[in-house]
Design an enzyme around this catalytic site. Sequence first.
Site, PDB file in Angstrom:
ATOM      1  N   ALA A 239       0.912  -1.249   0.035  1.00  0.00           N
ATOM      2  CA  ALA A 239      -0.016  -0.220  -0.002  1.00  0.00           C
ATOM      3  C   ALA A 239       0.865   1.415  -0.056  1.00  0.00           C
ATOM      4  O   ALA A 239       2.119   1.217   0.459  1.00  0.00           O
ATOM      5  CB  ALA A 239      -0.964  -0.024   1.237  1.00  0.00           C
ATOM      6  N   ASP A 240       0.365   2.536  -0.602  1.00  0.00           N
ATOM      7  CA  ASP A 240       0.984   3.573  -0.549  1.00  0.00           C
ATOM      8  C   ASP A 240       0.771   4.168   0.589  1.00  0.00           C
ATOM      9  O   ASP A 240      -0.095   3.870   1.547  1.00  0.00           O
ATOM     10  CB  ASP A 240       0.570   4.349  -1.583  1.00  0.00           C
ATOM     11  CG  ASP A 240      -0.798   4.954  -1.767  1.00  0.00           C
ATOM     12  OD1 ASP A 240      -1.550   4.771  -0.501  1.00  0.00           O
ATOM     13  OD2 ASP A 240      -1.359   5.083  -2.882  1.00  0.00           O
ATOM     14  N   PRO A 241       1.251   5.479   0.956  1.00  0.00           N
ATOM     15  CA  PRO A 241       0.917   6.241   2.295  1.00  0.00           C
ATOM     16  C   PRO A 241      -0.410   6.454   2.537  1.00  0.00           C
ATOM     17  O   PRO A 241      -0.854   6.706   3.999  1.00  0.00           O
ATOM     18  CB  PRO A 241       1.840   7.559   2.304  1.00  0.00           C
ATOM     19  CG  PRO A 241       2.907   7.159   1.078  1.00  0.00           C
ATOM     20  CD  PRO A 241       2.233   6.235   0.367  1.00  0.00           C
TER      21      PRO A 241
END
Length: 183
Positions: free
Chosen positions: A18-20
Amino acid sequence: MKKELSSKTEVLVRFNEADPLGIVWHGHYIRYFEDGREAFGNLHGLCYLDVFKQGFVIPVVSVQCDYKRSLRYGDTVIVETKYIPTEAAKMKFTYRLFKAATGELVATGSSVQVFLSKDDSVLQMSNPSFFFYHPLAQPLLKIFRSLNEMCRVYNCMMMPACLNSHSRLPCLRMKISLAIQAQ
C-alpha cells in the site's frame, strides 16, 4: 455442460503493498493473479516446479488487468482463477478479484503463458507430451491421441509445419489442427 477448472484463494493485503494513503499500488493486482495461478497449480497438480522437472518453463507473455475498485491495506482479497483450455502450446487464465468482506468485484484480468524448453528457451509449437496426460488437457486428449496415431501411420514428423516424407503433402496433424482452429 463442461466442467471448468478453477480455484479460489485468499490473500491478505500486506503493509508493503500500500502507498502512504493505504491504497494498494496497481502493480500488486498482477501479483494477486500470480498468487491465484500458484494456488490453481497446487490444487490441480501443475505447479511450476512440476513443469520445470519435466524440462519446461512457462513464462507469462501477456497479462491484462481491468481495475474496478481500490484495495486497501488490511483488506482480504479472494482471487478466483479459471483455466481456459486451448489447443496451442500455452496456458490461458482469467481472474476475478473480490473484497472478501463485501464480495465486491475489484478487478478482472487474464494472462497467457507459453511453454519453453528449460535448457535453451526454445518455444514449443505443440503441447509437451507430459501435458497431454494432465487433467487440464483432458478435453483435447482424444483429438491429439488420434492425431498422433495418424502421424505415426503416415510417417509424419510431429511439428506444426511438417511434411509427409513420401508425398510432400502437409502433415495430417497440421491439416486437422487448422480445421479445428477454423471452427
